[in-house]
Design an enzyme around this catalytic site. Structure first.
Site, short mmCIF file in Angstrom:
data_model
loop_
_atom_site.label_atom_id
_atom_site.label_comp_id
_atom_site.label_asym_id
_atom_site.label_seq_id
_atom_site.Cartn_x
_atom_site.Cartn_y
_atom_site.Cartn_z
N TYR A 100 0.83 -1.21 0.00
CA TYR A 100 0.00 0.00 0.00
C TYR A 100 0.86 1.24 0.00
CZ TYR A 100 0.87 0.95 5.00
OH TYR A 100 1.46 1.27 6.20
N ARG B 185 8.00 4.11 -4.87
CA ARG B 185 8.14 3.10 -3.80
C ARG B 185 7.14 1.97 -3.98
NH1 ARG B 185 7.81 5.22 2.17
NH2 ARG B 185 5.60 5.24 1.62
N ARG C 80 -7.08 -20.77 -1.59
CA ARG C 80 -6.11 -20.54 -0.52
C ARG C 80 -4.94 -21.52 -0.65
NH1 ARG C 80 -4.54 -21.97 4.61
NH2 ARG C 80 -3.70 -20.22 5.83
N LYS D 132 6.45 -2.09 1.81
CA LYS D 132 5.30 -1.48 2.52
C LYS D 132 4.09 -2.40 2.40
CE LYS D 132 3.24 3.12 3.21
NZ LYS D 132 3.40 3.17 4.67
N1 PDD Z 1 3.07 5.04 7.28
N2 PDD Z 1 7.81 3.88 8.71
C1 PDD Z 1 6.67 3.16 8.77
C2 PDD Z 1 6.68 1.86 9.47
C3 PDD Z 1 5.50 3.66 8.16
O1 PDD Z 1 4.36 2.94 8.22
C4 PDD Z 1 5.53 4.93 7.53
C5 PDD Z 1 4.32 5.51 6.84
C6 PDD Z 1 6.75 5.64 7.50
C7 PDD Z 1 6.88 6.97 6.83
O2 PDD Z 1 6.88 6.85 5.43
P1 PDD Z 1 6.33 8.02 4.49
O3 PDD Z 1 7.08 9.26 4.86
O4 PDD Z 1 6.64 7.57 3.13
O5 PDD Z 1 4.85 8.17 4.77
C8 PDD Z 1 7.86 5.08 8.10
C9 PDD Z 1 1.88 5.50 6.60
C10 PDD Z 1 1.67 6.97 6.67
C11 PDD Z 1 0.70 4.69 7.12
O6 PDD Z 1 0.88 3.49 7.26
O7 PDD Z 1 -0.39 5.23 7.34
#
Ligand code: PDD
Length: 283
Positions: A33, A52, A100, A148
């Protein structure tokens, strides 16, 4: 007011949007995401988020669900249809629907692409003005935090642990060193004006806001060191803060119950936040 959301090429009322129970995002957290912020109706730093996204997809051998142009058009349409002046656009891609099985389904299985918006006060948020309190906790997440993924139970548990300890959020510690916040990157500023944040690697998410803030820090008198730091070093810091797409820069005023500096939002954190917002609004 019901939102309009996006599911696989369609714009639907949220009550009409449906995802299969066999979707691998649901069964295996087999999805990635991105969260992009919106200020004055415009996406902030979105190109970096899309870059990313491609990296996360590639690491998991998932194909892109649509062209970058189609993704951007859908994001912008959602912002418009939901009248988002300030808030965020959430985008999620999963490996799609299959029986699954732990093994990935055939590579031509269509992925699932979902997007929605959320209204959120980003500029005048109370946390930005007052600062936040952090509790340190063990980092129990998997070892590929550079991807992510939607597997977010460990950070959710961490956030709850922090709240039970009377804090607003947690910094996670592994082998004696801070990795990052539960949903943000973590920074300290030492007494001699060195900005320290964990180096990029599999242990943390390479934040898009992190990159922008490190670039903006070059405009200040701060020296920058991308390296691991301990909570002990953080307790002795002059300032601390976190960054993410939905916080920009939030000052940290307390670490494990101890005031950071004078217990007020720091001068540099406040300045970096101003610089980030100024640049975002000018873009
Ligand atoms: N989270 N580290 C983690 C574990 C994160 O989940 C996030 C972002 C960041 C910061 O990344 P960025 O600057 O690209 O948003 C660092 C998002 C905002 C979320 O999960 O809602």
């Amino acid at each position: 007011m019901s939102r309009i959301v996006y599911v696989n090429g369609e714009f639907l009322a949220e009550a009409d949007a449906k995802i299969s129970v066999f979707d691998r995002g649901f069964l295996f957290a087999d999805g990635v995401y991105e969260v992009s912020s919106v200020l004055r109706g415009k996406l902030i730093d979105n190109a970096g988020h899309i870059v990313r996204l491609h990296r996360s997809l590639a690491e998991l051998e998932m194909a892109a669900p649509a062209s970058d142009a189609a993704i951007l058009a859908a994001q912008e349409a959602l912002i418009q249809q939901n009248n988002v002046e300030e808030g965020l656009v959430y985008l999620q891609v999963t490996r799609g629907v299959a029986d699954r099985d732990f093994a990935y389904p055939a590579a031509d299985t269509p992925s699932t692409l979902v997007m929605f918006t959320q209204h959120k006060t980003l500029i005048d948020s109370p946390q930005a003005k007052q600062g936040i309190k952090i509790a340190s906790i063990p980092d129990i997440r998997w070892k590929r935090r550079d991807i992510k993924t939607v597997g977010l139970l460990a950070p959710s548990m961490g956030k709850m642990q922090a709240k039970k300890a009377g804090a607003d959020d947690a910094w996670m510690v592994e082998e004696g060193y801070v990795t990052e916040g539960t949903s943000n990157n973590a920074y300290i500023i030492t007494q001699d004006n060195v900005l320290v944040t964990r180096h990029v690697g599999p242990e943390i998410l390479n934040g898009i806001t992190r990159r922008a803030v490190l670039r903006l820090a070059e405009l200040t008198e701060l020296r920058i060191e991308e390296r691991s730091f301990t909570m002990e070093e953080a307790y002795a810091a002059k300032e601390a803060f976190v960054t993410s797409a939905t916080t920009f820069v939030w000052p940290v005023i307390e670490l494990d119950g101890q005031a950071v500096g004078d217990g007020q939002p720091g001068v540099f954190a406040t300045k970096l936040r101003e610089l980030y917002i100024e640049e975002a609004l000018a873009a």
